[in-house]
Each structure stands twice: as C-alpha cells, then as structure tokens.
Design an enzyme around this catalytic site. Structure first.
Site, PDB file in Angstrom:
ATOM      1  N   LYS A 116       0.808  -1.211   0.000  1.00  7.48           N
ATOM      2  CA  LYS A 116       0.000   0.000   0.000  1.00  7.48           C
ATOM      3  C   LYS A 116       0.846   1.268   0.000  1.00  7.48           C
ATOM      4  CE  LYS A 116      -3.913  -2.290   2.197  1.00  7.48           C
ATOM      5  NZ  LYS A 116      -4.618  -2.476   0.927  1.00  7.48           N
ATOM      6  N   GLU A 197      -1.370   7.801   7.983  1.00  9.72           N
ATOM      7  CA  GLU A 197      -1.824   8.905   7.154  1.00  9.72           C
ATOM      8  C   GLU A 197      -2.851   9.715   7.932  1.00  9.72           C
ATOM      9  OE1 GLU A 197      -3.455   6.994   3.707  1.00  9.72           O
ATOM     10  OE2 GLU A 197      -5.456   6.818   4.597  1.00  9.72           O
ATOM     11  N   HIS A 232     -14.698  -1.093   9.593  1.00  9.30           N
ATOM     12  CA  HIS A 232     -14.058  -0.938   8.283  1.00  9.30           C
ATOM     13  C   HIS A 232     -14.362  -2.093   7.328  1.00  9.30           C
ATOM     14  CE1 HIS A 232     -11.935   2.393  10.142  1.00  9.30           C
ATOM     15  NE2 HIS A 232     -11.531   1.581  11.081  1.00  9.30           N
ATOM     16  N   ARG A 288      -8.562  -7.815  -7.110  1.00  6.92           N
ATOM     17  CA  ARG A 288      -9.337  -9.062  -7.140  1.00  6.92           C
ATOM     18  C   ARG A 288     -10.772  -8.706  -7.457  1.00  6.92           C
ATOM     19  NH1 ARG A 288     -11.992  -7.942  -2.454  1.00  6.92           N
ATOM     20  NH2 ARG A 288     -10.786  -7.036  -0.762  1.00  6.92           N
TER      21      ARG A 288
END
Length: 500
Positions: A116, A197, A232, A288
C-alpha cells in the site's frame, strides 16, 4: 480455452464462479478444509480435494496445498475468488511457474498493489492522497503525527479487510495503536510494516470497478458506494452513488483509469477512494473481484467473472468504454451470521433457510441450506441479497420485500439491521458516510436482549406483524428517539402473547 478450472476458495464465491464456468463450458473444481467437509460449496464443483486443516492458515492459505490440488485434479486455470490468497503475489507467481493460468492480475501488479505504501506513491502522481507515509518505528510514527496532525490512521502496508487498521487521536492512542497494529499485521499478513496517514473524518467510501487486459486496454464499469461499514468492513453497497454529480463521476472514474494504467493493471479490480466535500483522495487498490461486484453486474449486464477468465486467457478486452451502459440502480446487503446490534459473530446450525424468490430484479448469492453448521473459523458472511430497480426507490422497495421474506432460523443474522437501514431517513436521502453505524443510538442492555430474543422467532414474528398490521420495530430507524427501542420491547411481548 482451457477446460478445467480450480476455484481456490469456499462459500458463495465458489458458486458464483462455477456458474460462469458452466456458461463458458469450463469444468469447475474445488478444494475444502476439514472444517468444510460438509460445506455446500463442494456440490457445485465437478470434483474437490480435501486440503486438510481447519484454520485458514492450515488450508485455504497454504499455497503448496492449493497447487497440489490443482495438479491432482489436472486443472488448467486457478481462480482465487476473494480473500485468502486472491491478492497474494507469491501465490500468483507459483501458479504461473507451475504452468497454471492465474485468473487475476499479474504477479507484478499484485506485488505493487499489495504494497500500500508503493501503491500510494504511484497514485500520488495522478490523484490527491492524504498526508502520510510508511514508518519504521513508534518514534517515527509519533514524529510524523505531530507534523501532519491528529487524528491519524494506522494501516498495515500489506493489509486488507480492516485488519491492522487503527484510528488514533492522541499520542497515547497512537502508541497503543502502533503496537496492536504491528501484532495484527504480522499475524494476518506475515508482515509488520505499517504506514500512517491523516485520518479523514466522516467520508464516503467510493470504489471504481475496472477491467484491464494484457495489452494496456483499461475501462471502468462505474462506481459503487460502500460507505455503510462496521469495523471498516462493508455491509451495504449501492450503485450509482448519490454523492456524485455527473461531473464528479467522470472525474473519479477517469482518475481510476489513469492510476490503473500507471500500474499496468490487468484483470478485474477496484480503485478505492475516500470522498468528502466534493473532493476525493486515493486510498488503495483491491486487486481481485470484490464481494459487492454483483451490483455492478446488475446495472451494466456485464459478467465480471467471465471477463476475468477471458483476460486471463490472454484475450483482448472484449468491451470498449462506449459499450458500457449503466441503467437503473442496484443495492447489495451482506447477510452475516452476527448479532444485528453488537455484530458479534454467531457460528451455529441453520435450522431453517428459505431465501427470497429470485427474479430479474432480485438475486441471491449463497450456498447455505437448512441443517448446515456454520464453522467458527471463517468470515461470517452467509448470503448476499442483490436488488435492482429502474431507480433507487424501486431498488429499496424490492430489497425491503426480499429481506422481510427471508427465513433464517437457528442463528441470529444482520437482516434486522439491514431492514432498519432501509428505513433510515439519512439512508433514504442518500445522506450518509462511513460513520453511519458509529452514530446509531446505543441499544440498552434490556433492549439488546429483547432484540436477540426476537431474532430466534423472526419467521413467526413477521407473520404476526403481517396479520395484525403492526409496525415492525426493526423497521424503525435507530436514529429515532429511544422510544423506538421501548416499542420493540412492547411489541415483542405482545407478539409472544399472541403466539402462545
């Protein structure tokens, strides 16, 4: 085209891939763990191999066992489904090295998108990103957080599915989050690498479905709004998103295509964004097929699994962007074996399973049946309800009817939660974000127990409500005043008296 394909997964995605295989004249084969000896997904395969173990790490995550099964079954292609090894660079590489066609992105793409931190770096050349970077120690994380400001999101570099992800609003919370995320990332992904972040408060989660071939042709199939989540993880998805104007939709989909081109992306995948105040920020790439892909299929009429297989067979993309024409609206509700208030998983035996009747506007993806015992080792997803309408109001009405006619007994499910969502004013107005569930009114312990009791009597309860013309308290939004929870208790007690 090759004739035999191994579906290296379990559950409803096996049925989903098998249906397309049968349509294309391919023979679907499968695998199953010791915990899945009686799993319904096996019957949708022409043959299947027991790969042992009960935990994912002993079975579905074992590259060597999957490869050996493909050899034993004399397969030509391997489709990973979603989850487990679907985005695993080493798995795709091993499949190719052993002479199999991997139905998914190339190893190079998976290596890039699965990191990522690297994916953010590539996407930053094209799309806005939130401030942040990879950190190598707790002190690095604390120093960076001071520079960009709290709240902070801690993420696993190799992560996914909400694992290894934490929100920190202070230095102490960040210290705690760094330790817990490191442990979870190492356990879940075999890598303790983290990045942090800036945390964006209350955004929408919007993803763009893309298809790319091995000849640099890339198109999009529109966007999906996946903002209703718990921990999430998505629960409700819809397309198109009410948050986007035509101008913003054009901008975000074209940005997704440019990111995919920069990554030399091939096969199916999604480019994920956070969206707020008419601004969007790149989040990650999911390399995917997604759990929620059916709603895109409903509005476009395009079989995404079929496109995956054609692309993997080294064929050119069969579609051009101008061929993609979306119509209507589609919604998906993920039905999980969970308590609808606490979302605690509830493995157990399904004593009764009668799904809604399927038609051109209602699709059910599930392999469940009455008498099936749900293992405790895997994800709690047991069914997906996908409803289509010529407009959003029709889709919602169809979904309400489908959920109300669903009969699952023996275990609690999230169906009552979904019914509540579909009656929520903010959802009906399209005015919601990723904090939707966090802002639900808390269920007091007494009401929680009443709710749990209702779950076990859901079929009887629905018949009782229909007969007396009463208002189902589950159809009351939990954003209403607490009296709606009190009504739940009163109505339940009355229903028990009637049933007796």
């Amino acid at each position: 085209m090759a004739k035999k394909i191994l579906i290296a997964n379990r559950g409803e995605i096996v049925l989903r891939v098998a249906k397309t295989c049968n349509k294309l004249g391919l023979e679907p084969y499968g695998v199953y763990s010791d915990a899945d000896v009686n799993s319904p997904h096996i019957k949708y395969c022409k043959d299947a191999v027991n790969i042992g173990g009960r935990l994912p790490s002993e079975s579905y995550l074992r590259i060597d066992k999957i490869i050996d099964a493909a050899k034993e079954l004399n397969c030509d292609l391997i489709h990973p489904g979603y989850g487990f090894l679907a985005e695993n660079y080493e798995f795709s590489k091993s499949c190719i090295e052993e002479g199999f066609v991997f139905v998914g992105p190339s190893p190079n793409v998976l290596e890039l998108s699965g990191d990522k931190a690297r994916a953010r770096e590539v996407a930053s050349k094209i799309a806005p990103i939130l401030l942040g970077k990879e950190v190598s120690s707790e002190s690095d994380a604390l120093n960076l957080a001071e520079k960009i400001g709290y709240p902070i999101m801690v993420k696993a570099v190799k992560g996914g599915g909400g694992r290894g992800l934490r929100v920190a609003r202070s230095t102490q919370e960040l210290s705690d989050a760094f330790i817990s995320s490191t442990k979870e990332a190492e356990m879940s992904f075999g890598s303790s690498r983290l990045y942090i972040e800036k945390y964006l408060e209350d955004p929408r989660h919007i993803e763009v479905q893309i298809l790319g071939d091995n000849y640099s042709n890339i198109i999009h199939l529109g966007e999906r709004d996946c903002s209703i989540q718990r921990r999430h993880q998505k629960l409700v998805e819809e397309t198109p998103s009410l948050a986007l104007t035509d101008t913003l939709r054009e901008k975000i989909t074209q940005t997704a295509i440019e990111i995919a081109k920069r990554m030399k992306y091939n096969n199916a995948g999604t480019i994920e964004f956070l969206f707020k105040n008419d601004n969007f920020y790149f989040m990650e790439v999911n390399s995917r097929i997604q759990v929620e892909h059916p709603i895109t299929e409903q509005v476009t009429g395009i079989d995404i699994v079929e496109q995956q297989i054609h692309i993997a067979a080294e064929e050119h993309l069969q579609l051009r962007q101008q061929d993609v024409r979306s119509r209507g609206h589609a919604i998906e509700c993920r039905i999980n074996a969970e308590h609808p208030i606490t979302f605690a998983p509830f493995p157990g035996t399904v004593t009764r399973f009668i799904p809604p009747q399927e038609d051109k506007n209602t699709r059910i993806d599930s392999v469940l049946h009455s008498g099936y015992s749900i293992p405790s080792f895997y994800d709690s997803l047991i069914a997906k309800v996908i409803c289509f309408g010529e407009n959003r109001q029709e889709a919602i009405a169809t979904m309400r009817k489908s959920l109300s006619s669903f009969r699952i007994s023996g275990i609690p499910t999230t169906i009552p939660f979904h019914i509540s969502v579909l009656n929520d004013k903010r959802f009906l107005q399209g005015d919601y974000n990723t904090s939707f569930i966090n802002e639900l009114k808390p269920a007091y312990s007494k009401s929680g127990e009443i709710a749990a009791a209702i779950l076990w009597q859901l079929p009887k309860r629905i018949r009782f409500i229909e007969e007396r013309g009463a208002v189902n308290p589950w159809a009351r939004s939990r954003f209403l005043e607490v009296e709606s929870l009190d009504m739940m208790e009163k109505d339940y007690l009355q229903s028990r008296g009637s049933e007796n």
